[in-house]
Design an enzyme around this catalytic site. Structure first.
Site, short mmCIF file in Angstrom:
data_model
loop_
_atom_site.label_atom_id
_atom_site.label_comp_id
_atom_site.label_asym_id
_atom_site.label_seq_id
_atom_site.Cartn_x
_atom_site.Cartn_y
_atom_site.Cartn_z
N ARG A 50 38.99 -40.59 -2.23
CA ARG A 50 39.44 -39.19 -2.24
C ARG A 50 40.91 -39.03 -1.85
NH1 ARG A 50 34.01 -38.94 -1.52
NH2 ARG A 50 33.14 -39.10 -3.55
N ASP B 4 18.39 -33.58 -0.33
CA ASP B 4 19.70 -34.25 -0.39
C ASP B 4 20.85 -33.25 -0.29
OD1 ASP B 4 21.61 -36.23 -0.56
OD2 ASP B 4 21.40 -36.54 -2.72
N SER C 37 30.64 -43.81 4.72
CA SER C 37 29.75 -43.47 3.61
C SER C 37 28.55 -44.41 3.64
CB SER C 37 30.49 -43.61 2.28
OG SER C 37 31.58 -42.72 2.20
N GLU D 189 22.82 -42.95 1.48
CA GLU D 189 21.66 -43.24 0.61
C GLU D 189 21.07 -44.61 0.92
OE1 GLU D 189 23.92 -40.89 -0.57
OE2 GLU D 189 22.10 -39.70 -0.35
#
Lengths: 154, 567
Positions: free
Chosen positions: B148, B321, B207, B210
């Site tokens: 990003r 989610d 990060s 998941e």
């Protein structure tokens, strides 16, 4: 169907997948030899990768490093054609031309763990077999690990 | 007879094979005196875009007004930077150009996918230097090979890598100054956020939500890279908030709450405002009974100590989610210091940023079926994956009514501009055993490929919708608001549009050739205003717009400006 790991080498040979222009047009990726870098007393590593005549495959095509850090690599082109190498490295990728019967060097810095592809980015050398892998073993530094009990891995 | 080998020499940096005028590979030392004070007062130097959101308040607003509602129709490309990709890279089918370009006194610093950072001449787009970190091909990436952006301060450029390093580069030549590992790739951790420089610290989040990790926020010393503090976003047993996790077992240790996007900062409260990600497993709540703090929350963290001061949880016990990683926009209204946040769950939250007290909640998307939140913040779940193997359809889908891409706020119009995704999804609960580095969703999920819509919608601080610019496809890119009373937004189909900030009327568009999933910024050099937008479709397209999974990738950064006679 015969697909067990034990007879993989025989099956590759039988099907013509261990050389170029027999089963495949080029050489199937990751069907070459596996080699290990040697580690010096100061922690740096050293290895040699060759291109043998008419094999269109790095030898070894999978180079295994014991840990992340600095690797001094010797690259030898014994083939009868010109190739090159684009190599992973922290800072910028390294590039070297490898004319017929030439020998060169590269100094690489890589993190571990994980694996990286390298290749000969000319023509379609990459698709025809000259794509190899550098595998870096080990764990991340202790300070980078999660504060939690040991967890199961696959 | 032995024939001597030809000496091929030493391998060279690939960048040396990209011709530059001698000396042009060194950037002027424009970052040397970028201090905390300058970043804190970034609004006073609008020719620059000094930090991820432009300013600490996250408004993504620039006072620049050379390009305005009258002349924007003349806007045209000034330059295009094309990066492309060579060799085999991680996420070869999912890389995407998602950064927010930083500009300091005529030099642009921008991160790409797969460990790239470039310094460009902001006036011409010509590359000055590049840095390429080697990214393992096998790193765990839930949502593509993306990054990003960078931060700048005190002569350095800071960025994170997909294998969870935070790195400082010399801003003049791109050479590495320090490099710290702050995540465990064997546990499924990675890094994608743009760092935030606050005082003498670089703040970065992790990060990997998941993959059943434990999310954290970290601070490093700007000069030395020394680790200052870590703030875990899931408490250990016995810590405050741990009562919201099962007392037995290790659900907390795999609980998620990753800080995978950049937060905002208020120097007066000394608080960092950070959104946290989903709990893990995403869709199987039975293995993590409770509210699961501090997942899906707006978390206020003391900048000096790294301690959590307050939180507001947007989706307790999330089963859809619905990360709350989206930006926390700081603004003032009616004498109050407030925070605006558009959540994946479809609601626009405004809270008092001094204490987290709820001010108002309003839905900002048409279809919300997962549940409902009352005006006073009471959450009722209605539709969720409950029975093993039983498909459940809900709105918004797991990418949310707004994904990570950012809203903007104009203090001129006092309106928020939000990119909206109106898309549903079907999730079928499928329990699985946890193992490190293996996706830990607890369901099979398929996002709708039809019956979808999108918009740029304008809301005031009371949650009243003032206008809506409709689009057939969900809007999946960050919005930029300017002093020219313009709102810039990119479409998945490639068009970059300029809207009238007061009415939503489209005033200009340009087809960029690839879908938008980035954060445009604006700046000026030698008195000329530019709007820069990275263009390169990809990322988690199967999550936010699977109907465009077949669209072409791109890797361009386009800077727009007015022709001389129009500016």
């Amino acid at each position: 169907m015969t697909t067990t790991a034990g007879d993989r080498s025989d099956l590759l040979d039988k099907l013509g997948l261990k050389e170029q222009n027999r089963a495949t047009i080029g050489r199937l990726l990751a069907t070459g030899n596996v080699g290990q870098a040697t580690e010096r007393a100061n922690g740096t590593m050293q290895a040699t990768i060759r291109i043998n005549p008419d094999e269109l495959c790095w030898d070894p095509s999978v180079l295994v490093l014991p840990h992340g850090g600095d690797l001094e690599l010797e690259l030898i082109n014994d083939d009868l054609n010109t190739h090159c190498a684009l190599l992973p490295n922290n800072g910028d990728r390294k590039f070297i031309w490898l004319v017929n019967h030439s020998r060169g060097r590269a100094t690489l810095n890589l993190d571990g763990p994980g694996y990286y592809w390298f290749s000969s980015p000319t023509g379609n050398d990459e698709g025809r077999g000259l794509t190899g892998a550098i595998v870096v073993l080990g764990e991340v530094p202790p300070e980078a690990r999660l504060d939690r009990p040991e967890q199961p891995r696959p | 007879m032995t024939v001597e080998y030809v000496d091929a020499g030493e391998a060279v940096n690939q960048a040396t094979l990209n011709y530059k005028t001698p000396g042009a590979e060194v950037a002027p030392p424009v970052v040397a005196d970028v201090t905390y004070e300058r970043i804190r007062n970034a609004a006073s130097e609008p020719h620059n875009w000094l930090t991820y959101y432009g300013t600490y308040n996250g408004q993504r607003f620039s006072p620049l007004d050379q390009i305005n509602t009258e002349n924007v129709k003349h806007l045209r490309p000034a330059w295009i930077f094309q990066a492309g990709t060579t060799g085999m890279i991680a996420g070869a089918s999912t890389y995407s150009f998602e950064a927010a370009p930083i500009v300091v006194d005529g030099v642009m610093f921008v991160a790409g996918w797969d460990g790239w950072v470039w310094a460009l001449d902001a006036k011409t787009g010509v590359e000055i230097w590049r840095y390429k970190h080697a990214i393992p091909y096998d790193v765990s990436l839930c949502c593509g090979n993306v990054n990003r952006g960078v931060a700048v301060a005190q002569g350095k450029v800071f960025f994170v890598t997909a294998n969870a390093h935070v790195i400082a580069l010399d801003a003049t030549n791109g050479k590495r100054v320090w490099d710290k590992t702050y995540g465990d790739v064997r546990a499924g951790e990675s890094a994608t956020c743009a760092p935030l420089v606050v005082k003498d610290m670089v703040i970065v989040g992790s990060s990997g939500g998941e993959f059943g990790v434990r999310g954290h926020l970290d601070a490093f010393d700007v000069e030395s890279g020394e680790h200052r503090w870590r703030c875990y976003m899931v408490p250990k047993p016995g810590e405050p908030g741990s009562e919201t996790w099962p007392a037995d077992g290790e659900a907390w240790a795999r609980g998620g709450a990753n800080c995978w996007l950049t937060g905002t900062f208020d120097p007066e409260t000394n608080l960092l405002y950070w959104g946290t990600g989903n709990p893990a497993p995403d869709f199987d709540g039975e293995v993590r009974e409770g509210d699961n703090l501090y997942t899906d929350s707006i978390v206020a963290v003391d900048a000096d100590s790294g301690q959590i001061q307050w939180h507001y949880q947007c989706t307790p016990h999330d089963l859809w989610d619905y990360d709350s990683i989206a930006e926390c926009i700081l603004f003032e209204s009616k004498g109050r210091k407030l925070l605006g946040h558009f959540d994946k769950n479809g609601y626009f939250f405004v809270v008092d940023r001094t204490n987290g007290e709820l001010v108002q909640i309003t839905p900002f998307v048409d279809r919300i079926t997962w549940g409902a939140i009352t005006r006073d913040g009471q959450v009722t779940a209605k539709v969720y994956p409950e029975k093993e193997g039983d498909p459940v359809h809900f709105y918004p889908g797991p990418a949310g009514a707004k994904e990570w891409t950012h809203a903007a706020y104009s203090p001129r119009t006092e309106l928020f501009y939000v990119p909206v995704q109106d898309t549903g999804a079907t999730a079928t609960r499928r329990r699985r055993e946890f193992k490190e580095s293996i996706p830990y969703w607890g369901a099979g999920v398929q996002v709708d490929i039809d019956d979808m819509a999108g918009s740029i919608s304008a809301f005031d601080a009371d949650g009243e919708e003032k206008w809506r610019y409709r689009n057939d496809l969900p809007m999946c890119a960050s919005v930029l608001a300017t002093g020219g009373d313009l709102v810039f937004a990119g479409k998945p189909s490639g068009e970059f549009v300029a809207l009238d900030a007061s009415t939503g009327e489209q005033l200009w568009q340009f087809q960029c050739g690839s879908g938008h999933h980035s954060s445009p910024t604006t700046f000026s050099v030698d008195g000329k205003q530019y709007v820069a937008v990275p263009v390169g479709w990809g990322g988690w397209a199967e999550g936010f717009l699977p109907g465009m999974l077949g669209a072409g990738h791109g890797s361009a950064l386009i800077a727009f400006a007015l022709p001389e006679e129009s500016s």
